[in-house]
Design an enzyme around this catalytic site. Structure first.
Site, PDB file in Angstrom:
ATOM      1  N   GLU A 216      -1.194  -1.281  -4.865  1.00  0.00           N
ATOM      2  CA  GLU A 216      -2.315  -0.619  -5.200  1.00  0.00           C
ATOM      3  C   GLU A 216      -2.221   0.511  -6.420  1.00  0.00           C
ATOM      4  O   GLU A 216      -1.246   1.217  -6.611  1.00  0.00           O
ATOM      5  CB  GLU A 216      -2.856   0.357  -4.048  1.00  0.00           C
ATOM      6  CG  GLU A 216      -4.230   0.917  -4.050  1.00  0.00           C
ATOM      7  CD  GLU A 216      -4.603   1.744  -2.803  1.00  0.00           C
ATOM      8  OE1 GLU A 216      -4.747   1.040  -1.730  1.00  0.00           O
ATOM      9  OE2 GLU A 216      -4.711   2.878  -2.814  1.00  0.00           O
TER      10      GLU A 216
ATOM     11  N   ASP B 235       1.029  -1.332   0.069  1.00  0.00           N
ATOM     12  CA  ASP B 235       0.098   0.139   0.113  1.00  0.00           C
ATOM     13  C   ASP B 235       1.117   1.017   0.151  1.00  0.00           C
ATOM     14  O   ASP B 235       1.567   1.618   1.201  1.00  0.00           O
ATOM     15  CB  ASP B 235      -0.878  -0.053   1.164  1.00  0.00           C
ATOM     16  CG  ASP B 235      -1.814   1.223   1.298  1.00  0.00           C
ATOM     17  OD1 ASP B 235      -2.310   1.565   0.095  1.00  0.00           O
ATOM     18  OD2 ASP B 235      -1.986   1.642   2.330  1.00  0.00           O
TER      19      ASP B 235
ATOM     20  N   ASP C 178      -2.519   1.236   6.903  1.00  0.00           N
ATOM     21  CA  ASP C 178      -1.846   0.903   5.695  1.00  0.00           C
ATOM     22  C   ASP C 178      -1.323  -0.581   5.751  1.00  0.00           C
ATOM     23  O   ASP C 178      -1.063  -1.146   4.771  1.00  0.00           O
ATOM     24  CB  ASP C 178      -0.636   1.669   5.608  1.00  0.00           C
ATOM     25  CG  ASP C 178      -0.937   3.114   6.020  1.00  0.00           C
ATOM     26  OD1 ASP C 178      -0.993   4.001   5.076  1.00  0.00           O
ATOM     27  OD2 ASP C 178      -1.207   3.664   7.109  1.00  0.00           O
TER      28      ASP C 178
END
EC number: 3.1.21.10
Lengths: 196, 196
Positions: free
Chosen positions: B68, B7, B141
């Protein structure tokens, strides 16, 4: 001072190497473009850009790297790729311990043409004149990379003075906060003392 | 299949390693965060992120990396840093020849919660349940990185089928265009022949 300028992009990453000092005629050492195919995966394109920039850094051993500062307001469709290519350029430079400077497109335009809103062609024409070239470098990304390097050489003396001032200010501020922390520490100890 | 999920972020880059196959219980191998200080230069922060991700890749040797996919519509103020951190993650993986997959936040949410518009807490709760953890990983996260890895493991079989279909289609198309080029070539030669 030898500066490598990077106009970042996934499809075309403009690269230009300029040598000289502010106030004297500048010399172009090299100019070119690192290209990657739009049909390749983005991760593989970033690897190709890294390899390309590494080759330029090996070949020209610049003292500093100037990269265009990317804004998200720009063109929303291409800005992510531009940000990612600029990350690779910054990474390659910083990994070698080279100072990395970011200049905005308007700072670069203002530096070489006198106007922050100059047209592409005007930037190309001024780069041609300043570096005493026969014709404007093509594509425009290559000319922009040279403009970035020129901008960096000209702004460097001002920037260094600003950095020195900021460091002096930070040192003063740190001195003040250490003194404040020491006072706070004393008073905490004093408080604990009375409670014990 | 062992997947490392990332992330991306400049301040906090969430990392999670998950092992398993679609349709079977999954196992968390590790979870954590690579942090860089907001006071450091961006180029130096990217170098720290590179070092951090390299350490994770060395330690857990994943077969694939899921990152991501960053959209510029998001939060304009942080999106550039996110794009740059994601570039470093993709670069580290692709440089090792690892397949890199990008999943959008809604694909990830939909995969683990059933809804592409799920809340952060819901994602954390599902990650906790799916990986049989005692509590949701913190910060968010870190949980998001695990969710990315889970999403990748579950989507991988579908993605592989799609890739095979696309490759077959590309091969067919290439075959057709080669044939067309050969015909064009013949007609050019024929034309030249009549002119000679």
């Amino acid at each position: 001072m030898r500066v490598l300028g990077v106009d970042p992009g996934l499809t075309r990453c403009g690269i230009g190497v300029v040598e000289g000092v502010a106030g004297r005629p500048l010399t172009m050492r090299a100019v070119g473009v690192v290209r990657t195919g739009a049909d390749a995966e983005i991760a593989d394109r970033l690897v190709l850009i890294e390899q390309g920039i590494e080759e330029w850094l090996d070949a020209y051993r610049p003292e500093a790297v100037a990269v265009e500062r990317v804004f998200s307001q720009h063109n929303v469709r291409t800005v992510m790729g531009t940000a990612q290519a600029s990350a690779v350029a910054m990474l390659c430079a910083a990994r070698r311990g080279l100072p990395v400077a970011l200049h905005t497109p308007s700072e670069v335009k203002a530096a070489v043409t006198g106007s922050g809103r100059a047209e592409k062609a005007q930037v190309g024409a001024m780069v041609t004149r300043l570096l005493r070239l026969d014709a404007p470098p093509r594509p425009a990304d290559a000319a922009d990379a040279l403009a970035l390097a020129i901008c960096h050489i000209w702004r460097a003396p001002v920037q260094q003075r600003l950095d020195r001032l900021q460091q002096a200010h930070a040192k003063q501020a740190a001195g003040r906060s250490t003194a404040a922390a020491a006072r706070a520490d004393d008073s905490t100890r004093a408080t604990k003392g009375t409670r014990r």
